[in-house]
Design a protein around this motif. Structure first.
Motif, PDB file in Angstrom:
ATOM      1  N   GLU A   1      65.201  71.446  27.644  1.00 25.64           N
ATOM      2  CA  GLU A   1      63.750  71.610  27.706  1.00 25.64           C
ATOM      3  C   GLU A   1      63.128  71.474  26.317  1.00 25.64           C
ATOM      4  O   GLU A   1      62.084  70.835  26.136  1.00 25.64           O
ATOM      5  CB  GLU A   1      63.407  72.972  28.296  1.00 25.64           C
ATOM      6  CG  GLU A   1      63.738  73.130  29.768  1.00 25.64           C
ATOM      7  CD  GLU A   1      63.571  74.567  30.229  1.00 25.64           C
ATOM      8  OE1 GLU A   1      62.581  74.827  30.929  1.00 25.64           O
ATOM      9  OE2 GLU A   1      64.403  75.429  29.870  1.00 25.64           O
TER      10      GLU A   1
ATOM     11  N   THR B   1      62.074  68.055  24.733  1.00 32.68           N
ATOM     12  CA  THR B   1      60.954  67.274  25.258  1.00 32.68           C
ATOM     13  C   THR B   1      59.639  67.519  24.517  1.00 32.68           C
ATOM     14  O   THR B   1      58.630  66.898  24.833  1.00 32.68           O
ATOM     15  CB  THR B   1      60.721  67.600  26.746  1.00 32.68           C
ATOM     16  OG1 THR B   1      60.260  68.957  26.867  1.00 32.68           O
ATOM     17  CG2 THR B   1      61.999  67.432  27.567  1.00 32.68           C
TER      18      THR B   1
ATOM     19  N   GLY C   1      56.794  60.912  30.917  1.00 32.19           N
ATOM     20  CA  GLY C   1      56.975  62.168  30.212  1.00 32.19           C
ATOM     21  C   GLY C   1      55.690  62.857  29.791  1.00 32.19           C
ATOM     22  O   GLY C   1      55.520  64.060  30.008  1.00 32.19           O
TER      23      GLY C   1
ATOM     24  N   MET D   1      53.677  64.112  32.910  1.00 34.45           N
ATOM     25  CA  MET D   1      54.285  65.275  33.549  1.00 34.45           C
ATOM     26  C   MET D   1      54.205  66.511  32.665  1.00 34.45           C
ATOM     27  O   MET D   1      54.049  67.633  33.161  1.00 34.45           O
ATOM     28  CB  MET D   1      55.732  64.961  33.926  1.00 34.45           C
ATOM     29  CG  MET D   1      55.864  63.939  35.050  1.00 34.45           C
ATOM     30  SD  MET D   1      55.031  64.457  36.575  1.00 34.45           S
ATOM     31  CE  MET D   1      56.009  65.908  37.010  1.00 34.45           C
ATOM     32  N   PHE D   2      54.308  66.334  31.350  1.00 36.60           N
ATOM     33  CA  PHE D   2      54.170  67.479  30.457  1.00 36.60           C
ATOM     34  C   PHE D   2      52.741  68.016  30.522  1.00 36.60           C
ATOM     35  O   PHE D   2      52.513  69.233  30.590  1.00 36.60           O
ATOM     36  CB  PHE D   2      54.517  67.087  29.013  1.00 36.60           C
ATOM     37  CG  PHE D   2      54.994  68.251  28.190  1.00 36.60           C
ATOM     38  CD1 PHE D   2      54.173  69.336  27.919  1.00 36.60           C
ATOM     39  CD2 PHE D   2      56.273  68.268  27.676  1.00 36.60           C
ATOM     40  CE1 PHE D   2      54.614  70.409  27.170  1.00 36.60           C
ATOM     41  CE2 PHE D   2      56.734  69.344  26.933  1.00 36.60           C
ATOM     42  CZ  PHE D   2      55.897  70.418  26.675  1.00 36.60           C
TER      43      PHE D   2
ATOM     44  N   LEU E   1      52.208  70.118  33.571  1.00 36.76           N
ATOM     45  CA  LEU E   1      52.721  71.488  33.483  1.00 36.76           C
ATOM     46  C   LEU E   1      51.833  72.368  32.609  1.00 36.76           C
ATOM     47  O   LEU E   1      51.653  73.563  32.894  1.00 36.76           O
ATOM     48  CB  LEU E   1      54.157  71.479  32.949  1.00 36.76           C
ATOM     49  CG  LEU E   1      55.188  70.798  33.857  1.00 36.76           C
ATOM     50  CD1 LEU E   1      56.569  70.830  33.219  1.00 36.76           C
ATOM     51  CD2 LEU E   1      55.226  71.462  35.230  1.00 36.76           C
TER      52      LEU E   1
ATOM     53  N   LEU F   1      60.139  74.305  31.609  1.00 37.82           N
ATOM     54  CA  LEU F   1      60.014  72.854  31.650  1.00 37.82           C
ATOM     55  C   LEU F   1      61.156  72.185  32.397  1.00 37.82           C
ATOM     56  O   LEU F   1      61.345  70.971  32.289  1.00 37.82           O
ATOM     57  CB  LEU F   1      59.946  72.305  30.214  1.00 37.82           C
ATOM     58  CG  LEU F   1      58.834  72.870  29.329  1.00 37.82           C
ATOM     59  CD1 LEU F   1      58.982  72.354  27.904  1.00 37.82           C
ATOM     60  CD2 LEU F   1      57.462  72.524  29.884  1.00 37.82           C
TER      61      LEU F   1
ATOM     62  N   THR G   1      61.453  71.488  35.492  1.00 37.48           N
ATOM     63  CA  THR G   1      60.987  70.493  36.460  1.00 37.48           C
ATOM     64  C   THR G   1      60.529  69.213  35.779  1.00 37.48           C
ATOM     65  O   THR G   1      60.325  68.192  36.443  1.00 37.48           O
ATOM     66  CB  THR G   1      59.819  71.053  37.298  1.00 37.48           C
ATOM     67  OG1 THR G   1      58.769  71.485  36.423  1.00 37.48           O
ATOM     68  CG2 THR G   1      60.278  72.225  38.146  1.00 37.48           C
ATOM     69  N   LEU G   2      60.370  69.247  34.450  1.00 40.07           N
ATOM     70  CA  LEU G   2      59.967  68.067  33.702  1.00 40.07           C
ATOM     71  C   LEU G   2      61.115  67.068  33.563  1.00 40.07           C
ATOM     72  O   LEU G   2      60.895  65.874  33.386  1.00 40.07           O
ATOM     73  CB  LEU G   2      59.486  68.493  32.306  1.00 40.07           C
ATOM     74  CG  LEU G   2      59.049  67.419  31.323  1.00 40.07           C
ATOM     75  CD1 LEU G   2      57.773  66.739  31.802  1.00 40.07           C
ATOM     76  CD2 LEU G   2      58.826  68.031  29.936  1.00 40.07           C
TER      77      LEU G   2
ATOM     78  N   GLY H   1      59.092  62.074  34.849  1.00 40.17           N
ATOM     79  CA  GLY H   1      59.231  63.014  33.740  1.00 40.17           C
ATOM     80  C   GLY H   1      60.158  62.484  32.669  1.00 40.17           C
ATOM     81  O   GLY H   1      60.160  61.298  32.337  1.00 40.17           O
ATOM     82  N   LYS H   2      61.020  63.371  32.142  1.00 34.99           N
ATOM     83  CA  LYS H   2      61.803  63.054  30.958  1.00 34.99           C
ATOM     84  C   LYS H   2      63.279  62.800  31.273  1.00 34.99           C
ATOM     85  O   LYS H   2      63.868  63.436  32.138  1.00 34.99           O
ATOM     86  CB  LYS H   2      61.718  64.202  29.951  1.00 34.99           C
ATOM     87  CG  LYS H   2      60.322  64.482  29.441  1.00 34.99           C
ATOM     88  CD  LYS H   2      59.783  63.342  28.594  1.00 34.99           C
ATOM     89  CE  LYS H   2      60.453  63.283  27.252  1.00 34.99           C
ATOM     90  NZ  LYS H   2      59.890  62.190  26.405  1.00 34.99           N
TER      91      LYS H   2
END
Length: 349
Positions: free
Chosen positions: A142, A145, A177, A180-181, A184, A316, A318-319, A343-344
């Protein structure tokens, strides 16, 4: 701990485009300068720019045969005699732009990680001034990222300054990425969000994260502004994260609310030449809107983001779309290139 004299890293190959990456053997210095820190890298996350550097799409010149990637989570394993802010065992990351520490710098071309010095390696050496302590509640994966995607998302939202969560909607282009960040961050702050994708399945899966999230399939509903207004009772959105590039600017402006919206330019996914009338930009004036370029952010921005994540205890996990092992770094790059991720993509070192 006893440090090795050599370690493995992944460097960009040379020669004709497209290029790839190759594993190399590197060496740690026999002694450190007073302000230097050796970090042991535990996880690295990839960004679209990393493959852009291999296929020629990245718009900035990069170091020939440089170590790839820019974002990592690491552990301090040795410090120079003059280091004051860090000690062995600290969880850290280097800030993305090594020359932008306060955010007030105005001159000189920014020196960014991955352009010159990369982090897809087992160890690295940095000056302590570019290091940031990571939130303690995050895993290594996490934490990896944050430096690029996280700080970029944070700045796209104006670092949440003067943002009223109850009267704000954010439009995110794509499920990469940064998008999605940002999603969140918005969920943690209570901000309504609209995300676009060509996959209904992706949209439905993302909507499960929060009732604050809605989606637009840009393949079946190509009129972005119409979709954004439909989901906001005709008002439009306050923020647009432009991942596409200049081609979508008229639609982005049209997607904004009547006044004081913001478009953040953060990507170059579509490199088509715009065919729209330049007079369309006048709508920025009529809407009192702002178009801003985001080149990630400063060390101070990174620290502010970390404070927010700690205060809200934002997880994070779920990222992260998928995690690869260090020796499988080429496969991680191929997965990123395929565009199938949400996401990442993380490489565990």
């Amino acid at each position: 701990m006893t440090l090795p004299t050599s370690f493995k890293a992944w460097r960009r190959t040379t020669g004709d485009l497209p290029r790839t990456i190759e594993q190399t053997t590197e060496h740690l210095p026999s002694e450190l300068s007073p302000g230097e820190v050796i970090i042991k890298i535990h996880a690295v996350s990839l960004n679209f720019r990393d493959i852009g550097m291999l296929d020629g799409r990245y718009p900035v010149q990069v170091k020939e045969h440089g170590i790839a990637a820019s974002d990592c989570a690491a552990e301090v394993v040795a410090v120079g005699s003059g280091v004051k802010g860090f000690q062995v065992g600290d969880r850290v990351s280097p800030t993305f732009i090594l020359t932008e520490l306060t955010g007030k710098e105005k001159d000189g071309f920014p020196k960014s990680l991955g352009d010159d010095q990369g982090v897809l390696a087992e160890y690295a050496v940095f000056d302590e001034k570019v290091l940031v302590k990571l939130p303690t509640h995050l895993s290594w994966e996490e934490g990896s990222t944050l430096a690029c995607a996280g700080v970029t998302a944070w700045n796209c939202l104006n670092r949440l300054r003067d943002v009223d969560p109850e009267d704000t909607t954010v439009l995110l282009q794509g499920t990469g990425g940064v998008s999605m960040f940002c999603l969140l961050i918005c969920i943690a702050a209570g901000i309504k969000t609209i995300i676009t994708s060509s996959s209904d399945a992706k949209i439905e899966e993302i909507k499960k994260l929060s009732p604050l999230v809605q989606g637009i399939n840009y393949k079946t509903h190509p009129n972005q502004a119409e979709g954004a207004k439909k989901l906001t009772d005709g008002k439009g959105v306050d923020f647009v994260l432009n991942n596409v590039g200049p081609v979508s600017l008229p639609a982005d402006i049209d997607s904004l609310r009547a006044k004081h919206g913001t478009i953040s330019m953060i990507g170059f996914l579509d490199q088509s030449k715009p065919t729209w009338d330049p007079l369309a930009m006048l709508q920025l004036m009529f809407k009192a809107a702002k178009l801003q370029g985001i080149r990630v952010g400063s060390k101070v921005d990174f620290q502010e983001l970390n404070q927010f994540l700690e205060e809200k205890q934002v997880k994070l996990d779920t990222l992260i779309d998928r995690t690869f092992q260090f020796d499988d770094a080429k496969a991680a790059f191929e997965h990123l290139k395929s565009g199938k991720h949400v996401g990442k993509i993380v490489i565990k070192v």
